[in-house]
Design an enzyme around this catalytic site. Sequence first.
Site, PDB file in Angstrom:
ATOM      1  N   ASN A   9       0.855  -1.191   0.000  1.00  0.00           N
ATOM      2  CA  ASN A   9       0.000   0.000   0.000  1.00  0.00           C
ATOM      3  C   ASN A   9       0.891   1.241   0.000  1.00  0.00           C
ATOM      4  O   ASN A   9       1.468   1.599   1.023  1.00  0.00           O
ATOM      5  CB  ASN A   9      -0.899  -0.033   1.253  1.00  0.00           C
ATOM      6  CG  ASN A   9      -1.779   1.196   1.366  1.00  0.00           C
ATOM      7  OD1 ASN A   9      -1.903   1.974   0.421  1.00  0.00           O
ATOM      8  ND2 ASN A   9      -2.410   1.377   2.521  1.00  0.00           N
ATOM      9  N   TRP A  10       0.990   1.875  -1.171  1.00  0.00           N
ATOM     10  CA  TRP A  10       1.881   3.046  -1.281  1.00  0.00           C
ATOM     11  C   TRP A  10       1.245   4.312  -0.711  1.00  0.00           C
ATOM     12  O   TRP A  10       1.896   5.360  -0.658  1.00  0.00           O
ATOM     13  CB  TRP A  10       2.253   3.278  -2.750  1.00  0.00           C
ATOM     14  CG  TRP A  10       3.223   2.282  -3.322  1.00  0.00           C
ATOM     15  CD1 TRP A  10       3.961   1.344  -2.626  1.00  0.00           C
ATOM     16  CD2 TRP A  10       3.598   2.141  -4.699  1.00  0.00           C
ATOM     17  NE1 TRP A  10       4.754   0.634  -3.495  1.00  0.00           N
ATOM     18  CE2 TRP A  10       4.557   1.097  -4.775  1.00  0.00           C
ATOM     19  CE3 TRP A  10       3.223   2.788  -5.875  1.00  0.00           C
ATOM     20  CZ2 TRP A  10       5.135   0.702  -5.985  1.00  0.00           C
ATOM     21  CZ3 TRP A  10       3.806   2.387  -7.079  1.00  0.00           C
ATOM     22  CH2 TRP A  10       4.753   1.362  -7.124  1.00  0.00           C
ATOM     23  N   LYS A  11      -0.025   4.263  -0.361  1.00  0.00           N
ATOM     24  CA  LYS A  11      -0.738   5.460   0.136  1.00  0.00           C
ATOM     25  C   LYS A  11      -0.535   6.609  -0.877  1.00  0.00           C
ATOM     26  O   LYS A  11      -0.483   6.337  -2.072  1.00  0.00           O
ATOM     27  CB  LYS A  11      -0.284   5.791   1.553  1.00  0.00           C
ATOM     28  CG  LYS A  11      -0.388   4.540   2.460  1.00  0.00           C
ATOM     29  CD  LYS A  11      -0.197   4.807   3.910  1.00  0.00           C
ATOM     30  CE  LYS A  11      -0.345   3.490   4.690  1.00  0.00           C
ATOM     31  NZ  LYS A  11      -0.247   3.636   6.118  1.00  0.00           N
ATOM     32  N   HIS A 100      -9.715   1.839   4.889  1.00  0.00           N
ATOM     33  CA  HIS A 100      -8.457   1.971   5.641  1.00  0.00           C
ATOM     34  C   HIS A 100      -8.676   2.988   6.770  1.00  0.00           C
ATOM     35  O   HIS A 100      -9.423   3.960   6.594  1.00  0.00           O
ATOM     36  CB  HIS A 100      -7.346   2.431   4.694  1.00  0.00           C
ATOM     37  CG  HIS A 100      -5.982   2.341   5.307  1.00  0.00           C
ATOM     38  ND1 HIS A 100      -5.540   3.257   6.230  1.00  0.00           N
ATOM     39  CD2 HIS A 100      -4.996   1.427   5.172  1.00  0.00           C
ATOM     40  CE1 HIS A 100      -4.315   2.911   6.626  1.00  0.00           C
ATOM     41  NE2 HIS A 100      -3.965   1.798   5.994  1.00  0.00           N
ATOM     42  N   GLU A 157      -6.081  -4.346  10.964  1.00  0.00           N
ATOM     43  CA  GLU A 157      -5.043  -3.319  11.083  1.00  0.00           C
ATOM     44  C   GLU A 157      -5.222  -2.550  12.395  1.00  0.00           C
ATOM     45  O   GLU A 157      -5.949  -1.547  12.438  1.00  0.00           O
ATOM     46  CB  GLU A 157      -5.154  -2.344   9.910  1.00  0.00           C
ATOM     47  CG  GLU A 157      -4.878  -2.983   8.561  1.00  0.00           C
ATOM     48  CD  GLU A 157      -4.062  -2.066   7.674  1.00  0.00           C
ATOM     49  OE1 GLU A 157      -3.012  -2.496   7.215  1.00  0.00           O
ATOM     50  OE2 GLU A 157      -4.466  -0.911   7.485  1.00  0.00           O
ATOM     51  N   GLY A 163       2.202   2.242  10.931  1.00  0.00           N
ATOM     52  CA  GLY A 163       3.246   3.262  10.754  1.00  0.00           C
ATOM     53  C   GLY A 163       4.061   3.548  12.007  1.00  0.00           C
ATOM     54  O   GLY A 163       4.815   4.522  12.031  1.00  0.00           O
ATOM     55  N   SER A 195       3.051  -2.133  10.570  1.00  0.00           N
ATOM     56  CA  SER A 195       4.495  -2.266  10.794  1.00  0.00           C
ATOM     57  C   SER A 195       5.060  -3.632  10.402  1.00  0.00           C
ATOM     58  O   SER A 195       5.962  -4.143  11.066  1.00  0.00           O
ATOM     59  CB  SER A 195       4.834  -1.925  12.254  1.00  0.00           C
ATOM     60  OG  SER A 195       4.446  -0.596  12.534  1.00  0.00           O
ATOM     61  N   GLY A 214       2.719  -1.111   4.443  1.00  0.00           N
ATOM     62  CA  GLY A 214       2.769   0.305   4.079  1.00  0.00           C
ATOM     63  C   GLY A 214       4.213   0.760   3.925  1.00  0.00           C
ATOM     64  O   GLY A 214       4.821   0.624   2.857  1.00  0.00           O
TER      65      GLY A 214
END
Length: 232
Positions: A9-11, A100, A157, A163, A195, A214
């Site tokens: 997931n590159w956001k 998300h 999540e 993160g 993470s 991520g």
Amino acid sequence: MQTKLIIANWKSNKDIYSIKNWFEEISKALQGVQNLEIMEIIIAPPYPFLQMVKDEIEKHNLPFKISVQDLSSFPAGKYTGAVSGVNLKGLSVSHSILGHSERRRYFRENHQDIALKVEQSIEAGIKPVLCIDKSYLEEQAGVLKSEHLDKVIVAYEPLAAIGSGNGESVGQVSEVIKKVKQIYSSDTKVIYGGSVDEFNVNEYLLVSDGVLVGTAALDPIKFANIIKNYAT
Ligand code: PGA
């Protein structure tokens, strides 16, 4: 060995230049790696890069699939700024990340909005990856159509793990996954996100059907190491 989902997931990171480089680097890093078929590797870029990512995957002959990071809760029509399932035809999008926690927090999406997105995604033939925290896993299930409960992939999540560099303990993840399977369906695939990195990935894959990555997916070498560590 069961096929595991590995989702990048590159956001809202990256541009055309860094994406080109990412593919060059990862294709070099994965050269000669066997067993990639035991994973479903899925890249979720920002919308403007879907076609580019499709082209790069083909160019480098990588066994990767493509996901969007969101989808409109409405069908095609008069919804300025929205991206509907119809818009994605021909772009080889197989999955959608929906609900998300960042969408819920910054864009005020609620369980009902997300249930509508799940419906739109299924109608478009795109497999929804429904993100949930444990505090609302039942409420979210409660507003989904019952026939959708075994059609979603659930991504567990935990908010504190995203993160932060501090993933949740594998024991705790395993407990929540069992609960998800009870509430959704025993056939529902449940993956973990928060993470995940090259060092902890195999532990999470022991108790889950996959991982949503991520930060570590932004770096092609780190993401390649995640793939390699499971492949070998
Ligand atoms: P992270 O993000 O790997 O940086 O924790 C995961 C996610 O938000 O899906």
